[in-house]
Write a protein that holds these residues in place. Structure first.
Motif, PDB file in Angstrom:
ATOM      1  N   VAL A  68       0.831  -1.205   0.000  1.00  8.47           N
ATOM      2  CA  VAL A  68       0.000   0.000   0.000  1.00  8.47           C
ATOM      3  C   VAL A  68       0.865   1.254   0.000  1.00  8.47           C
ATOM      4  O   VAL A  68       0.591   2.228  -0.711  1.00  8.47           O
ATOM      5  CB  VAL A  68      -0.964  -0.005   1.205  1.00  8.47           C
ATOM      6  CG1 VAL A  68      -1.875   1.217   1.167  1.00  8.47           C
ATOM      7  CG2 VAL A  68      -1.804  -1.285   1.213  1.00  8.47           C
ATOM      8  N   LEU A  69       1.935   1.255   0.796  1.00  7.64           N
ATOM      9  CA  LEU A  69       2.846   2.399   0.818  1.00  7.64           C
ATOM     10  C   LEU A  69       3.437   2.653  -0.564  1.00  7.64           C
ATOM     11  O   LEU A  69       3.486   3.798  -1.038  1.00  7.64           O
ATOM     12  CB  LEU A  69       3.967   2.154   1.830  1.00  7.64           C
ATOM     13  CG  LEU A  69       3.582   2.267   3.300  1.00  7.64           C
ATOM     14  CD1 LEU A  69       4.646   1.634   4.186  1.00  7.64           C
ATOM     15  CD2 LEU A  69       3.390   3.736   3.683  1.00  7.64           C
ATOM     16  N   ALA A  70       3.895   1.592  -1.230  1.00  8.79           N
ATOM     17  CA  ALA A  70       4.474   1.748  -2.568  1.00  8.79           C
ATOM     18  C   ALA A  70       3.427   2.242  -3.557  1.00  8.79           C
ATOM     19  O   ALA A  70       3.699   3.125  -4.382  1.00  8.79           O
ATOM     20  CB  ALA A  70       5.081   0.427  -3.024  1.00  8.79           C
ATOM     21  N   GLU A  71       2.217   1.697  -3.470  1.00  3.56           N
ATOM     22  CA  GLU A  71       1.145   2.104  -4.388  1.00  3.56           C
ATOM     23  C   GLU A  71       0.767   3.566  -4.204  1.00  3.56           C
ATOM     24  O   GLU A  71       0.353   4.230  -5.163  1.00  3.56           O
ATOM     25  CB  GLU A  71      -0.080   1.220  -4.163  1.00  3.56           C
ATOM     26  CG  GLU A  71       0.099  -0.221  -4.627  1.00  3.56           C
ATOM     27  CD  GLU A  71      -0.951  -1.145  -4.044  1.00  3.56           C
ATOM     28  OE1 GLU A  71      -1.877  -0.646  -3.362  1.00  3.56           O
ATOM     29  OE2 GLU A  71      -0.832  -2.372  -4.242  1.00  3.56           O
ATOM     30  N   CYS A  72       0.909   4.094  -2.985  1.00  2.00           N
ATOM     31  CA  CYS A  72       0.521   5.478  -2.696  1.00  2.00           C
ATOM     32  C   CYS A  72       1.644   6.471  -2.995  1.00  2.00           C
ATOM     33  O   CYS A  72       1.491   7.666  -2.712  1.00  2.00           O
ATOM     34  CB  CYS A  72       0.079   5.602  -1.240  1.00  2.00           C
ATOM     35  SG  CYS A  72      -1.513   4.816  -0.893  1.00  2.00           S
ATOM     36  N   GLY A  73       2.744   6.007  -3.541  1.00  2.00           N
ATOM     37  CA  GLY A  73       3.787   6.911  -3.975  1.00  2.00           C
ATOM     38  C   GLY A  73       4.849   7.245  -2.949  1.00  2.00           C
ATOM     39  O   GLY A  73       5.649   8.172  -3.161  1.00  2.00           O
ATOM     40  N   PHE A  74       4.905   6.510  -1.851  1.00  2.00           N
ATOM     41  CA  PHE A  74       5.959   6.759  -0.873  1.00  2.00           C
ATOM     42  C   PHE A  74       7.276   6.161  -1.374  1.00  2.00           C
ATOM     43  O   PHE A  74       7.291   5.079  -1.966  1.00  2.00           O
ATOM     44  CB  PHE A  74       5.585   6.160   0.487  1.00  2.00           C
ATOM     45  CG  PHE A  74       4.513   6.932   1.187  1.00  2.00           C
ATOM     46  CD1 PHE A  74       4.836   8.007   2.007  1.00  2.00           C
ATOM     47  CD2 PHE A  74       3.174   6.617   1.005  1.00  2.00           C
ATOM     48  CE1 PHE A  74       3.846   8.743   2.641  1.00  2.00           C
ATOM     49  CE2 PHE A  74       2.179   7.353   1.634  1.00  2.00           C
ATOM     50  CZ  PHE A  74       2.516   8.415   2.457  1.00  2.00           C
ATOM     51  N   GLU A  75       8.374   6.876  -1.145  1.00  7.69           N
ATOM     52  CA  GLU A  75       9.691   6.441  -1.597  1.00  7.69           C
ATOM     53  C   GLU A  75      10.442   5.656  -0.530  1.00  7.69           C
ATOM     54  O   GLU A  75      11.332   4.865  -0.860  1.00  7.69           O
ATOM     55  CB  GLU A  75      10.523   7.649  -2.025  1.00  7.69           C
ATOM     56  CG  GLU A  75       9.946   8.396  -3.224  1.00  7.69           C
ATOM     57  CD  GLU A  75      10.794   9.584  -3.629  1.00  7.69           C
ATOM     58  OE1 GLU A  75      11.983   9.648  -3.224  1.00  7.69           O
ATOM     59  OE2 GLU A  75      10.273  10.463  -4.336  1.00  7.69           O
ATOM     60  N   TYR A  76      10.124   5.910   0.727  1.00  3.94           N
ATOM     61  CA  TYR A  76      10.798   5.171   1.798  1.00  3.94           C
ATOM     62  C   TYR A  76       9.867   5.079   3.003  1.00  3.94           C
ATOM     63  O   TYR A  76       8.919   5.842   3.165  1.00  3.94           O
ATOM     64  CB  TYR A  76      12.123   5.827   2.199  1.00  3.94           C
ATOM     65  CG  TYR A  76      11.968   7.093   3.017  1.00  3.94           C
ATOM     66  CD1 TYR A  76      11.879   7.038   4.408  1.00  3.94           C
ATOM     67  CD2 TYR A  76      11.890   8.336   2.400  1.00  3.94           C
ATOM     68  CE1 TYR A  76      11.709   8.194   5.164  1.00  3.94           C
ATOM     69  CE2 TYR A  76      11.727   9.492   3.137  1.00  3.94           C
ATOM     70  CZ  TYR A  76      11.641   9.418   4.516  1.00  3.94           C
ATOM     71  OH  TYR A  76      11.463  10.564   5.257  1.00  3.94           O
ATOM     72  N   ASP A  77      10.181   4.110   3.855  1.00  2.00           N
ATOM     73  CA  ASP A  77       9.433   3.866   5.084  1.00  2.00           C
ATOM     74  C   ASP A  77      10.435   3.743   6.226  1.00  2.00           C
ATOM     75  O   ASP A  77      11.598   3.377   6.017  1.00  2.00           O
ATOM     76  CB  ASP A  77       8.621   2.573   4.945  1.00  2.00           C
ATOM     77  CG  ASP A  77       7.903   2.194   6.224  1.00  2.00           C
ATOM     78  OD1 ASP A  77       7.139   3.036   6.735  1.00  2.00           O
ATOM     79  OD2 ASP A  77       8.099   1.070   6.722  1.00  2.00           O
ATOM     80  N   SER A  78       9.994   4.067   7.444  1.00  3.79           N
ATOM     81  CA  SER A  78      10.845   3.878   8.626  1.00  3.79           C
ATOM     82  C   SER A  78       9.999   3.314   9.763  1.00  3.79           C
ATOM     83  O   SER A  78       9.961   3.863  10.859  1.00  3.79           O
ATOM     84  CB  SER A  78      11.495   5.194   9.047  1.00  3.79           C
ATOM     85  OG  SER A  78      12.443   4.980  10.078  1.00  3.79           O
ATOM     86  N   SER A  79       9.321   2.216   9.475  1.00  6.21           N
ATOM     87  CA  SER A  79       8.366   1.635  10.425  1.00  6.21           C
ATOM     88  C   SER A  79       8.783   0.276  10.956  1.00  6.21           C
ATOM     89  O   SER A  79       8.166  -0.222  11.901  1.00  6.21           O
ATOM     90  CB  SER A  79       6.988   1.494   9.759  1.00  6.21           C
ATOM     91  OG  SER A  79       6.528   2.705   9.225  1.00  6.21           O
ATOM     92  N   VAL A  80       9.774  -0.350  10.344  1.00  2.00           N
ATOM     93  CA  VAL A  80      10.179  -1.704  10.737  1.00  2.00           C
ATOM     94  C   VAL A  80      11.334  -1.590  11.724  1.00  2.00           C
ATOM     95  O   VAL A  80      12.471  -1.299  11.346  1.00  2.00           O
ATOM     96  CB  VAL A  80      10.577  -2.545   9.513  1.00  2.00           C
ATOM     97  CG1 VAL A  80      10.993  -3.950   9.951  1.00  2.00           C
ATOM     98  CG2 VAL A  80       9.423  -2.611   8.512  1.00  2.00           C
ATOM     99  N   PHE A  81      11.036  -1.816  12.999  1.00  2.00           N
ATOM    100  CA  PHE A  81      12.037  -1.686  14.065  1.00  2.00           C
ATOM    101  C   PHE A  81      12.613  -3.077  14.332  1.00  2.00           C
ATOM    102  O   PHE A  81      11.892  -3.980  14.778  1.00  2.00           O
ATOM    103  CB  PHE A  81      11.363  -1.146  15.319  1.00  2.00           C
ATOM    104  CG  PHE A  81      12.235  -0.258  16.175  1.00  2.00           C
ATOM    105  CD1 PHE A  81      13.611  -0.393  16.183  1.00  2.00           C
ATOM    106  CD2 PHE A  81      11.668   0.717  16.984  1.00  2.00           C
ATOM    107  CE1 PHE A  81      14.412   0.435  16.966  1.00  2.00           C
ATOM    108  CE2 PHE A  81      12.452   1.558  17.770  1.00  2.00           C
ATOM    109  CZ  PHE A  81      13.823   1.414  17.765  1.00  2.00           C
TER     110      PHE A  81
END
Length: 222
Positions: A68-81
């Motif tokens: 979903v993040l990729a589909e919405c146009g986000f380039e990076y995530d910082s949620s996986v700790f």
């Protein structure tokens, strides 16, 4: 938000309703993401390309969120700790930037900073850990990460309320209240010390530098 953007900072998304990803379906998560993204983009006039889930709630059970993040146009995530915790964490995830792989899409992941102690990753990226541990623990984690093979990123996070010890207190249970308010009277001084002794960059600039470098990153299937 406009002032933050005008000062040269990146504005990323931390969701619209600040609910853990566990409470969504892929469809309702997409709605929440886009509500946040569009509101922030309307306010700043700039693209919003970074995301961090409330309570680091992109975990094994919610790995579909990567798509979903990729589909919405986000380039990076910082949620996986990459830690063990009672509410979040993927302890076997890489500690340095990697491709988080969902069911059909992937996204660049900038994991929050950890400090390796034996077989365990100690969370030292900010929040309650910044307030509870001595500042030297975070700095040791940053030094260790800086010495790691590139691309090594010390991804940190803080909340505005952590610098306001006089704020009205929420009616929380004892453990939650302790986690929320411990050390707030020391946070501002600690942050000043941290800023004096280190150079920092916007996460979007770090992400794009990694993506443009051609370096091969590990892929980790969520």
């Amino acid at each position: 938000v406009r002032d933050v953007h005008a000062a040269g900072h990146e504005v990323g998304s931390h969701s619209w309703d600040h609910r853990r990803v566990h409470h969504f379906t892929p469809g309702t998560f997409r709605d929440d993401l886009l509500a946040s993204k569009h509101a922030l983009e309307d306010a700043t006039g700039a693209p919003v390309v970074g995301f961090r889930a409330p309570t680091f709630s992109v975990v094994r059970e919610t790995g579909w969120a990567i798509d979903v993040l990729a589909e919405c146009g986000f380039e990076y995530d910082s949620s996986v700790f990459p830690v063990r915790h009672d509410r979040y964490g993927v302890p076997d995830a890489p500690r340095q930037p990697f491709w988080a792989v969902g069911p059909s899409r992937e996204i660049l992941e900038l994991p929050p900073l950890t400090y390796r102690v034996g077989r365990f990753n100690l969370p030292v990226a900010g929040g309650g850990y910044f307030r509870l541990f001595p500042l030297g623990v975070m700095r040791a984690g940053m030094r260790r990460m800086a010495a790691a093979p590139a691309p090594a990123v010390s991804m940190l996070y803080f909340h505005p309320w952590e610098f306001d010890p006089g704020q009205p207190r929420l009616p929380l249970k004892r453990l939650s209240a302790w986690r929320t308010y411990v050390g707030t009277h020391k946070s501002t001084g600690r942050l000043r010390t941290l800023l004096r002794g280190n150079e920092f960059a916007r996460a979007v600039d770090v992400a794009r530098a990694i993506l443009g470098s051609g370096v091969e990153l590990p892929r980790f299937r969520m």
